[in-house]
Design a protein around this motif. Structure first.
Motif, mmCIF file in Angstrom:
data_model
loop_
_atom_site.group_PDB
_atom_site.id
_atom_site.type_symbol
_atom_site.label_atom_id
_atom_site.label_comp_id
_atom_site.label_asym_id
_atom_site.label_seq_id
_atom_site.Cartn_x
_atom_site.Cartn_y
_atom_site.Cartn_z
ATOM 1 N N ASN A 1 11.839 38.519 -6.469
ATOM 2 C CA ASN A 1 10.600 38.835 -5.719
ATOM 3 C C ASN A 1 10.464 40.260 -5.234
ATOM 4 N N TYR A 2 9.244 40.648 -5.312
ATOM 5 C CA TYR A 2 9.114 42.098 -5.089
ATOM 6 C C TYR A 2 7.838 41.826 -4.056
ATOM 7 N N LEU B 1 9.940 27.470 -3.000
ATOM 8 C CA LEU B 1 10.980 26.419 -3.583
ATOM 9 C C LEU B 1 11.981 25.848 -2.419
ATOM 10 N N TYR B 2 12.354 26.659 -1.500
ATOM 11 C CA TYR B 2 13.067 26.314 -0.522
ATOM 12 C C TYR B 2 12.562 25.319 0.392
ATOM 13 N N GLU B 3 11.270 25.346 0.653
ATOM 14 C CA GLU B 3 10.435 24.280 1.336
ATOM 15 C C GLU B 3 10.384 22.952 0.544
ATOM 16 N N MET C 1 8.239 35.793 5.753
ATOM 17 C CA MET C 1 7.054 36.434 5.874
ATOM 18 C C MET C 1 5.983 35.853 6.826
ATOM 19 N N ARG C 2 5.868 34.284 6.980
ATOM 20 C CA ARG C 2 4.856 33.931 7.815
ATOM 21 C C ARG C 2 5.274 34.199 9.364
ATOM 22 N N ARG C 3 6.627 34.034 9.677
ATOM 23 C CA ARG C 3 7.139 34.482 10.983
ATOM 24 C C ARG C 3 6.890 35.767 11.371
ATOM 25 N N SER C 4 6.943 36.741 10.285
ATOM 26 C CA SER C 4 6.682 38.072 10.532
ATOM 27 C C SER C 4 5.079 38.572 10.667
ATOM 28 N N LEU D 1 18.065 39.915 6.339
ATOM 29 C CA LEU D 1 18.965 39.414 5.440
ATOM 30 C C LEU D 1 19.684 37.967 5.704
ATOM 31 N N GLU D 2 20.372 37.982 6.812
ATOM 32 C CA GLU D 2 20.746 36.648 7.354
ATOM 33 C C GLU D 2 19.762 35.488 7.514
ATOM 34 N N ALA D 3 18.325 35.735 7.837
ATOM 35 C CA ALA D 3 17.422 34.741 7.543
ATOM 36 C C ALA D 3 17.096 34.399 6.083
ATOM 37 N N LEU D 4 17.191 35.468 5.490
ATOM 38 C CA LEU D 4 16.878 35.166 3.819
ATOM 39 C C LEU D 4 17.777 34.200 3.180
ATOM 40 N N ALA D 5 19.127 34.383 3.700
ATOM 41 C CA ALA D 5 20.064 33.475 3.177
ATOM 42 C C ALA D 5 20.143 32.052 3.647
ATOM 43 N N GLU D 6 19.531 31.878 4.749
ATOM 44 C CA GLU D 6 19.563 30.487 5.254
ATOM 45 C C GLU D 6 18.047 30.059 4.999
ATOM 46 N N GLY D 7 17.082 30.516 4.783
ATOM 47 C CA GLY D 7 15.867 29.733 4.386
ATOM 48 C C GLY D 7 14.895 30.374 3.412
ATOM 49 N N GLY D 8 13.773 30.350 3.352
ATOM 50 C CA GLY D 8 12.737 30.782 2.347
ATOM 51 C C GLY D 8 12.045 32.190 2.667
ATOM 52 N N LEU D 9 11.726 32.904 1.676
ATOM 53 C CA LEU D 9 11.148 34.135 1.932
ATOM 54 C C LEU D 9 9.619 33.981 2.530
#
Length: 247
Positions: free
Chosen positions: A153-154, A95-97, A176-179, A164-172
């Motif tokens: 999300n699970y 949704l973020y994207e 996940m892709r960056r990780s 958590l900071e990235a989670l608040a500023e972008g999409g899950l």
């Protein structure tokens, strides 16, 4: 602003129902930007008299546009044009994207992040035993400072280390892709139900308002489930679109 009686014409000889003639022309004015969000309309009795329509016909026309998310009735305010509904293509994106691509300025409020025992539906989707620990994430997604969706999300433990900071500023999915979590395919189901009191409060909707629902299980390249989402969206501001082909 030029009065609506100069912009909308009712053809009584047409086989098209009168309510739909009025609703369709009013919708065209809204989507063309001639009636921007926030525009207040006269009450239905006044407009019925102005256009020579019965009150039930005008009420049906207005309800048609309320159901489409183009008008909203607010106590003490009346009927007004609302922000155009966000339309999302049914595809494997977050949704973020989608909001970012649409220029809708997405923001996120992270409500909870915790490790919890997997309930039956979550365990089944992720291929786990019921009660096994999963990372549970609850977020409120906003577009242009307006709440749009409540996201749950699970993730199986160990899929990624959450920032958590990235989670608040972008999409899950971005995180996940960056990780290094490979997202390949997904299975999803779209439906609808009534809002609970808590959901209505968070989404700024009336209690019992209709919400769109989507559940999605995402898989990596080997077919292993790596994420399960159960989300609700404001039906008054949001819709799903899809393209189908004839065979």
């Amino acid at each position: 602003m030029e009065p609506l009686t100069k912009k909308i014409t009712i053809d009584r000889s047409s086989p098209v129902p009168l309510y739909f003639q009025f609703a369709q022309q009013l919708q065209n004015l809204i989507e063309a930007g001639e009636l921007p969000p926030g525009t207040k309309l006269s009450n239905e009795i006044v407009m019925a008299d102005e256009f020579g329509l019965s009150r039930p016909t005008m009420r049906q026309a207005m309800q048609h546009l309320v159901n489409k998310g183009l008008l909203a009735r607010k106590r003490g305010v009346g009927t007004q044009v609302v922000t155009n509904r966000i339309r999302r293509q049914v595809e494997f994106t977050s949704l973020y994207e989608d909001l970012e691509r649409d220029g809708r300025r997405p923001t996120t409020q992270v409500l909870t992040v915790e490790t919890a025992p997997a309930e039956a539906a979550v365990a089944t989707a992720l291929g786990l035993e019921e009660g096994q620990p999963v990372v549970s994430i609850e977020r409120l997604r906003l577009a242009d400072d307006q709440p749009i969706a409540l996201l749950h999300n699970y993730l199986p433990e160990g899929v990624i280390e959450l920032d958590l900071e990235a989670l608040a500023e972008g999409g899950l999915y971005q995180q996940m892709r960056r990780s290094g979590a490979a997202l390949s395919t997904a299975e999803q189901t779209i439906g609808a139900r009534r809002a609970t009191a808590a959901e209505a409060r968070l989404l700024d909707e009336a209690r019992g308002a209709t919400l769109l629902t989507m559940t999605r299980t995402a898989f990596d390249g080997s077919g292993k489930p790596v994420e399960y989402g159960s989300h609700v969206y404001r039906a008054s501001r949001y819709s799903f679109e899809m393209t189908v082909a004839a065979h």
